[in-house]
Design a protein around this motif. Structure first.
Motif, PDB file in Angstrom:
ATOM      1  N   ARG A 169       0.813  -1.226   0.000  1.00  7.12           N
ATOM      2  CA  ARG A 169       0.000   0.000   0.000  1.00  7.12           C
ATOM      3  C   ARG A 169       0.845   1.274   0.000  1.00  7.12           C
ATOM      4  NH1 ARG A 169      -3.166  -3.042   3.961  1.00  7.12           N
ATOM      5  NH2 ARG A 169      -2.087  -1.918   5.616  1.00  7.12           N
ATOM      6  N   TYR A 170       2.143   1.150  -0.105  1.00  4.77           N
ATOM      7  CA  TYR A 170       3.008   2.344  -0.050  1.00  4.77           C
ATOM      8  C   TYR A 170       2.565   3.376  -1.091  1.00  4.77           C
ATOM      9  CZ  TYR A 170       7.032   5.383  -0.619  1.00  4.77           C
ATOM     10  OH  TYR A 170       7.843   6.488  -0.726  1.00  4.77           O
ATOM     11  N   ASP A 171       2.439   4.624  -0.663  1.00  2.00           N
ATOM     12  CA  ASP A 171       2.058   5.733  -1.540  1.00  2.00           C
ATOM     13  C   ASP A 171       2.919   6.934  -1.160  1.00  2.00           C
ATOM     14  OD1 ASP A 171       0.793   7.978  -2.772  1.00  2.00           O
ATOM     15  OD2 ASP A 171      -1.074   6.860  -2.895  1.00  2.00           O
ATOM     16  N   ALA A 172       3.709   7.422  -2.094  1.00  2.00           N
ATOM     17  CA  ALA A 172       4.647   8.515  -1.808  1.00  2.00           C
ATOM     18  C   ALA A 172       3.935   9.778  -1.351  1.00  2.00           C
ATOM     19  CB  ALA A 172       5.493   8.811  -3.039  1.00  2.00           C
ATOM     20  N   ARG A 173       2.662   9.946  -1.691  1.00  2.00           N
ATOM     21  CA  ARG A 173       1.932  11.161  -1.324  1.00  2.00           C
ATOM     22  C   ARG A 173       1.528  11.163   0.144  1.00  2.00           C
ATOM     23  NH1 ARG A 173      -2.263  10.241  -6.142  1.00  2.00           N
ATOM     24  NH2 ARG A 173      -2.074   8.188  -5.147  1.00  2.00           N
ATOM     25  N   THR A 174       1.369   9.972   0.733  1.00  2.00           N
ATOM     26  CA  THR A 174       0.861   9.894   2.105  1.00  2.00           C
ATOM     27  C   THR A 174       1.804   9.196   3.073  1.00  2.00           C
ATOM     28  OG1 THR A 174      -0.296   7.830   1.541  1.00  2.00           O
ATOM     29  CG2 THR A 174      -1.527   9.893   1.292  1.00  2.00           C
ATOM     30  N   ASP A 175       2.835   8.532   2.581  1.00  2.00           N
ATOM     31  CA  ASP A 175       3.734   7.800   3.475  1.00  2.00           C
ATOM     32  C   ASP A 175       4.427   8.756   4.446  1.00  2.00           C
ATOM     33  OD1 ASP A 175       5.409   5.226   4.035  1.00  2.00           O
ATOM     34  OD2 ASP A 175       6.883   6.815   3.719  1.00  2.00           O
ATOM     35  N   GLU A 176       4.458   8.383   5.720  1.00  2.91           N
ATOM     36  CA  GLU A 176       5.016   9.282   6.734  1.00  2.91           C
ATOM     37  C   GLU A 176       6.494   9.556   6.524  1.00  2.91           C
ATOM     38  OE1 GLU A 176       5.410   7.528  10.679  1.00  2.91           O
ATOM     39  OE2 GLU A 176       4.904   5.566   9.851  1.00  2.91           O
ATOM     40  N   HIS A 177       7.226   8.568   6.086  1.00  3.67           N
ATOM     41  CA  HIS A 177       8.672   8.762   5.879  1.00  3.67           C
ATOM     42  C   HIS A 177       8.929   9.668   4.671  1.00  3.67           C
ATOM     43  CE1 HIS A 177       9.403   5.653   8.858  1.00  3.67           C
ATOM     44  NE2 HIS A 177       8.540   4.878   8.233  1.00  3.67           N
ATOM     45  N   ALA A 178       8.154   9.476   3.594  1.00  5.77           N
ATOM     46  CA  ALA A 178       8.306  10.340   2.423  1.00  5.77           C
ATOM     47  C   ALA A 178       7.926  11.779   2.760  1.00  5.77           C
ATOM     48  CB  ALA A 178       7.448   9.815   1.272  1.00  5.77           C
ATOM     49  N   GLN A 179       6.860  11.956   3.541  1.00  5.37           N
ATOM     50  CA  GLN A 179       6.450  13.308   3.934  1.00  5.37           C
ATOM     51  C   GLN A 179       7.514  13.973   4.797  1.00  5.37           C
ATOM     52  OE1 GLN A 179       2.628  12.532   5.777  1.00  5.37           O
ATOM     53  NE2 GLN A 179       1.530  13.214   3.951  1.00  5.37           N
ATOM     54  N   ALA A 180       8.106  13.203   5.726  1.00  3.14           N
ATOM     55  CA  ALA A 180       9.139  13.771   6.595  1.00  3.14           C
ATOM     56  C   ALA A 180      10.347  14.212   5.792  1.00  3.14           C
ATOM     57  CB  ALA A 180       9.547  12.739   7.652  1.00  3.14           C
TER      58      ALA A 180
END
Length: 435
Positions: A413-424
């Motif tokens: 389910r990884y999604d770059a728009r919502t993933d916490e690590h990508a957002q950080a």
């Protein structure tokens, strides 16, 4: 219609297929790294092919040639992990420069050995092992430099450009190596490799320093363990490693190519089989513009890895050489797309202070899978033949990939728009870019 809309419209229906060159336009340091990589990739593939060829000329032994890879495996594993630790503790540019200088020295030793009246076999083993170790020490620092010199939203495009560079070398280097060795001897290819390293050093010297964080700890077993613990705690990262290793283990095919060429009575086409995956990967790189519109990179890895296995399974059913070749080209394209999305997840979500150590783990994951996979392919072919090894391996690959997808829902389910690590990471890079 606005200017931007007009520009997009002029691109026509193919505007999302062309390769995204924006990292090259926007980042001077990325241009220098790419230029250096293109030059050394060509020379490195020359040496990669020439060492076993020279070993064959000197010994005539299949075992002696096979032991070259074994000599390189252990330093690759050890130095890959340690290279990740030092990439987080030292200036990454300095590590890259020192390793590049060491690789140039190794090429010079191979050249001197080739010029001797009686070249020494032991030199090929020792220098080959040292080159594998230096390359593995350097690779994590090189990989970890990319997120520091490329914008966060351009990391997928940068990964595609790097893959394009590698596949171009994988096609041209081996083909030219065979011709050069046959016409001029091993010393010429080693000499060319030495020159490419010297030119590369001149380019790398112009890259800006990439120092570690002020609070970075010295490289140690403890810091290595920290990197491993971080990876294990993140199912999305573990998914990228496990899916790729499963795909390579079950569907790697290069050990079967000489036997396939014999089956078709086309030994002269062996080179085409070896270059098939690289051709597919190159085509995928050239049409990779659409990938910047993908955000669910975990599912992208899963679908591409399953497509790799399916293409290998279909190759087992083809009665014609060109059918097998076409399937292997498709497999290579799928593998490139999988690698592109894996690299995007790594570069967009891993904190900079851990990037080197995780790059070391990544190096082991995508290097060990093909080695073990070729062993699997040979054993299965010995049991049931070449077609059995291809077909069963491809089906096992598809099964394993979807099994891992089911077992790792966070990766799926990884999604770059919502993933916490990508957002950080986006927020951190935005903050750092703000004056």
């Amino acid at each position: 219609m606005t200017g931007d809309e007009s520009e997009r419209e002029r691109g026509g229906p193919w505007r999302h297929l062309h390769m995204d060159l924006s990292p090259l336009r926007d980042s001077r340091d990325f241009r220098l790294l790419m230029g250096s990589g293109v030059i050394t990739m060509f020379g490195s593939f020359l040496t990669y092919v020439t060492v076993p060829l020279q070993m064959k000329q000197l010994t005539g032994s299949y075992v002696a040639v096979g032991l070259v890879s074994l000599a390189e495996f252990v330093p690759m594993v050890l130095c890959g992990l340690w290279g990740g630790a030092i990439a987080d503790a030292l200036d990454r540019r300095r590590v890259v420069l020192l390793c590049e200088a060491g690789l140039a020295l190794m090429s010079a030793l191979l050249l001197l050995n080739a010029l001797l009246p009686n070249p020494q076999v032991w030199v090929l083993y020792v220098v080959g092992a040292l080159m594998a170790g230096l390359d593995s020490l350097q690779r994590p620092s090189l990989d970890a430099m990319v997120p520091r010199v490329v914008r966060h939203d351009q990391l997928t495009a940068a990964a595609a450009l790097i893959s394009f560079r590698w596949n171009l070398g994988a096609i041209a280097g081996p083909a030219l190596a065979g011709l050069i060795v046959a016409a001029y001897g091993p010393a010429t290819t080693y000499g060319i490799d030495l020159v490419t390293y010297l030119v590369s050093l001149a380019l790398l010297l112009r890259v800006r320093a990439v120092p570690p964080r002020e609070d970075a700890a010295p490289a140690s077993l403890r810091t290595l363990a920290e990197g491993v613990r971080y990876a294990v705690r993140r199912p999305d990262l573990m998914g990228t490693y496990l899916v790729d290793m499963a795909a390579m283990f079950f569907a790697m095919t290069t050990a079967l190519y000489p036997f396939l060429a014999d089956e078709f009575g086309t030994p002269e086409a062996l080179g085409l089989l070896y270059s098939s995956s690289a051709i597919g990967a190159l085509l995928a790189s050239l049409t990779s513009g659409w990938t910047r519109r993908v955000h669910r990179h975990g599912m992208g890895v899963i679908v591409a890895a399953a497509a790799w296995g399916a293409a290998v399974a279909v190759a087992a059913l083809s009665p014609a050489f060109w059918g097998v070749f076409a399937c292997l080209v498709v497999a290579g394209a799928a593998d490139m797309i999988s690698g592109l999305f894996r690299a995007t997840i790594w570069n967009q979500t891993i904190p900079d202070e851990l990037r080197g150590r995780l790059a070391g783990i990544e190096l082991l994951s995508y290097s060990s899978g093909p080695m073990l996979g070729n062993t699997r392919a040979g054993l299965m072919a010995d049991l049931g033949g070449t077609r059995f090894s291809l077909g069963a391996g491809g089906l096992l690959c598809v099964t394993a990939v979807w099994g891992l997808a089911a077992a790792l829902p966070r990766f799926r389910r990884y999604d770059a728009r919502t993933d916490e690590h990508a957002q950080a990471e986006r927020e951190r890079r935005t903050a750092n870019a703000t004056p």
